[in-house]
Design an enzyme around this catalytic site. Sequence first.
Site, short mmCIF file in Angstrom:
data_model
loop_
_atom_site.label_atom_id
_atom_site.label_comp_id
_atom_site.label_asym_id
_atom_site.label_seq_id
_atom_site.Cartn_x
_atom_site.Cartn_y
_atom_site.Cartn_z
N HIS A 367 -34.41 -64.19 45.01
CA HIS A 367 -34.35 -64.06 43.56
C HIS A 367 -35.47 -64.81 42.87
O HIS A 367 -36.05 -64.34 41.89
CB HIS A 367 -32.99 -64.57 43.06
N CYS A 682 -47.43 -43.38 51.23
CA CYS A 682 -46.90 -44.43 50.36
C CYS A 682 -46.58 -45.68 51.19
O CYS A 682 -45.48 -46.19 51.17
CB CYS A 682 -45.68 -43.96 49.58
#
Length: 756
Positions: A367, A682
């Site tokens: 986080h 990608c």
Amino acid sequence: MPVSAARSAREILVNLHDVMAARSNAQAKLNSVVEIIGEALDSEVCSIYLLREGVLELYATRGLDPQAVHVTKLALGEGLVGTIAANGEVLNLDEAASHPDFAYKPETGEDRFHSFAGVPIIRRERAVGVLAVQHADPRRYEDVEIEALQTVAMVLSELIANAGLIDQGGPKDRPQSTAPTRIAGQKLVDGMAAGCAVFHQPRIHIEHTVAEDTEAERHRVYAAFDKMREQIDRIAREAEFGVGDEHQEVIATYKMFAYDEGWARRINEAIDSGLTAEAAIERVQQRTRQRMREIDDPLLADRMHDLEDLSNRLLRIVSGQMGTAAQLGLRQDTILIARNLGPAELLEYDRRRLKGVVLEEGSLTAHVTIVARAMGVPVLGRVRDVRRLIAEGDLLLLDVTEGTLTVRPSAAMEEAFDAKLAARQKRKAAYAALRDVAPETKDGHRVTVMVNAGLRDDVAALDVTGADGIGLFRTEFQFLVSATLPQRERQQRLYREVLDAAGPRPVIFRTVDIGGDKALPYLTSVDADEENPAMGWRALRLALERDGLMKAQARALLEAAAGRTLNVMFPMVSEAWEFDQARDLFEAQRVFLSGRGKRMPLEIRYGAMLEVPALAYQLDLLLPKVDFLSIGTNDLTQFLFAADRANPKLAERYDWLSPSILRFLKAVAEPARAAGVPLGVCGEMGGRPLEAMALIGLGIDRLSITPAAVGPIKAMIRSLDHTPLVGFVGELLAHPPADMRGALAGWAAAQGVELA
């Protein structure tokens, strides 16, 4: 007989309190301690080993030969006791001799004992001894008994430290040299920065572990919880991010931990056992650290880091030691040093002074990494021995691009760093000037350059870089930063906001790619013990089985794209029938929603990711069904070479520019071009100028890359002649040289292709 952990620990601590208060010498106290523990746990042997002069010395025992006391010594890592101290971990064995690290010491007379359990005695985050019990009968000690031992070991650390019986750890906390030092780490948030070292928080040393009044300690913890929750609520209110406030979800998850009643209950149970408030918090935190060492899943480990961060905050409040560097204020340009940080901790710092962050732990999915990226603060993780190598106030040069931290640089090092930083800023300015310029070769061949994204804020990169669109939007990021499964409405809101921000530029949404190494704690039925998670029950395989999850995502995407074109891509398709099932699921949801009067997309374009080599042999079946195809080169490479990309020994072994990879890509590009199906890449390969040049030479004209790579790739494309490149790459693949990379780089240099 197994006993209640709280009862046995409390019984032992009550007796230990009397022992610690007595006027007898340290040896007599420890002799009493082993008797108390052994009797309480009904264990025939209880022994205490202490770290003295770098070796573990048997200092007291009940049950072993008393003549072995102060005679038996073990090096760190030697025998079971040495292994416990070296690793800081628990051992619990029903047959001690079966363990590979078992070392028999004949003078102890321990040959008649079979079972063994030992826990480290921790002082200031390092093992200073070992508390061990043994029994003649082969049996594993119960979890409640191990819990009691760990609680007692915590109290013992205070007793033996106050008695001066162990090696002092002070020198370990100070740099052993003042010479310039370069340390390596993991690249978490790219960037360069210079500043003075500031440690996030001073260590809080718990001096009193045994409670006099458990009710008073409980009230202290309750008050600290109230204050901590007020702080977190304030930080959540004041947090400001860019467009979309994606990272509020991170803070919301963090708040859920702060209000977790299970955590509070565990601390209360530790107080019930007889610990002070500070010791109870630290005891629960020790369990958290132990669990973190046992967790292979990085995402679940990141959530445990959040809990440890909150534990540190709670411990500072209850102890009255509130002086974090954030609260004291940063006085100059700063590189912040911490073991780990929670997102709320980072948000408390003055962004004008905070130039970079160095973490002893940390990960790409943590986080704090997500929040730091939003703040534009470079972060280097997995940096070891920071307290041994860095002193408060040391000048630091942080280069996350290179994955290095320079401590106390020489004048020449500073000058080189400044020159590199200036060159980096100059290049960034030059790339920024290409924002509104098309990625077109000198002979007029247009290449589509798109960006990869996964958060709302990432869409801002379209305007910053001038990219053609989003070639890969990783929808699983929303699932990874959430404490619970995101509801359909939340998913729909995110997808609509991304489409609104992108405007007329296309966005390709990859359906959720979870499982494997991206396990979610709230999907408990997913097998977390897979031996090969990258090739396990993940991505489309998992989504087709958990079709409720995929149906909810399909409805969210369909409703979010109402009146627009929806581009959907399915990950890790192995066979054509898997694509059929996924497309049929979406189409069934479209029919369902249309029947209820919901407004639908004007067009739905379905694509597949080719990451599993087997799919290349079903292109004749797949190409007529898809609207586009994307190659995921990261997974494809590890599957082709049977090489785990997370294994550092293999990371550099296999080259993207090897004939195997390039020939495989050519074998995919040619039938796709013949079928008129747009083909893109990608993966990380497309973001490297030399590799991207090779892809263009193969006829792959669509690249989806990180935003930071758009400028360099555009510059490379605009310095290139397309037709000669295609011919040269064709010749190379027909007759591969020994050094494919060198041959491509040599051609680029001769042609004046910009690869810097």
